[in-house]
Motif scaffolding. Sequence first.
Motif, PDB file in Angstrom:
ATOM      1  N   THR A 131       0.820  -1.209   0.000  1.00 53.77           N
ATOM      2  CA  THR A 131       0.000   0.000   0.000  1.00 53.77           C
ATOM      3  C   THR A 131       0.858   1.265   0.000  1.00 53.77           C
ATOM      4  O   THR A 131       0.517   2.243  -0.671  1.00 53.77           O
ATOM      5  N   LYS A 135       0.549   3.890  -3.033  1.00 49.63           N
ATOM      6  CA  LYS A 135       0.192   5.286  -2.768  1.00 49.63           C
ATOM      7  C   LYS A 135       1.135   6.247  -3.484  1.00 49.63           C
ATOM      8  O   LYS A 135       0.717   7.182  -4.156  1.00 49.63           O
ATOM      9  N   ASP A 139       0.423   8.173  -6.922  1.00 50.89           N
ATOM     10  CA  ASP A 139       0.136   9.507  -6.409  1.00 50.89           C
ATOM     11  C   ASP A 139      -1.300   9.597  -5.864  1.00 50.89           C
ATOM     12  O   ASP A 139      -2.075  10.463  -6.236  1.00 50.89           O
ATOM     13  N   MET A 140      -1.624   8.667  -4.962  1.00 49.71           N
ATOM     14  CA  MET A 140      -2.959   8.575  -4.378  1.00 49.71           C
ATOM     15  C   MET A 140      -2.988   9.192  -2.992  1.00 49.71           C
ATOM     16  O   MET A 140      -1.949   9.357  -2.364  1.00 49.71           O
ATOM     17  N   THR A 141      -4.182   9.429  -2.518  1.00 48.52           N
ATOM     18  CA  THR A 141      -4.347   9.774  -1.112  1.00 48.52           C
ATOM     19  C   THR A 141      -4.232   8.474  -0.319  1.00 48.52           C
ATOM     20  O   THR A 141      -4.373   7.382  -0.878  1.00 48.52           O
ATOM     21  N   TRP A 142      -4.025   8.601   0.993  1.00 52.01           N
ATOM     22  CA  TRP A 142      -3.966   7.398   1.821  1.00 52.01           C
ATOM     23  C   TRP A 142      -5.299   6.660   1.790  1.00 52.01           C
ATOM     24  O   TRP A 142      -5.342   5.438   1.783  1.00 52.01           O
ATOM     25  N   ALA A 143      -6.391   7.402   1.757  1.00 52.87           N
ATOM     26  CA  ALA A 143      -7.720   6.778   1.728  1.00 52.87           C
ATOM     27  C   ALA A 143      -7.898   5.945   0.462  1.00 52.87           C
ATOM     28  O   ALA A 143      -8.405   4.812   0.518  1.00 52.87           O
ATOM     29  N   ASP A 144      -7.462   6.470  -0.687  1.00 49.30           N
ATOM     30  CA  ASP A 144      -7.567   5.706  -1.935  1.00 49.30           C
ATOM     31  C   ASP A 144      -6.611   4.518  -1.944  1.00 49.30           C
ATOM     32  O   ASP A 144      -6.952   3.440  -2.442  1.00 49.30           O
ATOM     33  N   ALA A 145      -5.422   4.725  -1.396  1.00 52.52           N
ATOM     34  CA  ALA A 145      -4.457   3.610  -1.344  1.00 52.52           C
ATOM     35  C   ALA A 145      -5.018   2.468  -0.503  1.00 52.52           C
ATOM     36  O   ALA A 145      -4.883   1.296  -0.876  1.00 52.52           O
ATOM     37  N   LYS A 147      -8.232   1.930   0.003  1.00 47.68           N
ATOM     38  CA  LYS A 147      -9.399   1.442  -0.732  1.00 47.68           C
ATOM     39  C   LYS A 147      -9.002   0.424  -1.805  1.00 47.68           C
ATOM     40  O   LYS A 147      -9.671  -0.586  -2.001  1.00 47.68           O
TER      41      LYS A 147
END
Length: 189
Positions: A131, A135, A139-145, A147
């Motif tokens: 994860t 992330k 280049d994701m947010t932690w929430a998307d990572a 998810k």
Amino acid sequence: MTTKNEKLRWLILCAMFAAITAVLAQMEIPLPLVPISGQTLAVGLAATILGSRYGAMSMVCYVLLGAVGLPVFAEMKGGAGVLVGPTGGYIFGFILAAFFTGYILEKTSFTLKWAMFANTVGMIITLVMGTVQLKFVMDMTWADALKFGVYPFIVVGLIKAFLASWIGITVRRRLKQANLLQVKGDVAA
């Protein structure tokens, strides 16, 4: 048995588990960013059967085979590009997961209860490492990572942890009974 034969036997077992991991990697359920594959089941089996040192060594062998371009990763992929891509953290996580899963078992006992605990810890290590890389690479947010990189794998991961524990403990006992696995100072039940 001589030390030379013993080392050869361990090297063969490590190579076999690298191959088993490559085969199980091709059994997958595709998801948008990270597929569910049989790799983590193989990691748990290697660690439960071989212990920390050789379980981790088998995963190092697996990662190196993929790094040089052999199509051993999920979806018959290989090459350094996979290791620096979105799923590379999971693959690197296999090495640490195998080591710590085996280490926990060596420090406790090779029983189903401890194997389940150790394999769950291994699953968490793989998910965390995967994860983190997912992330940053995507280049994701932690929430998307979380998810895409954790939540879809929790239930399946626990099922694979149980299977790796049950199969691994059973196979380990049988290998020891057949004198094909000789471990000094083993606390196995």
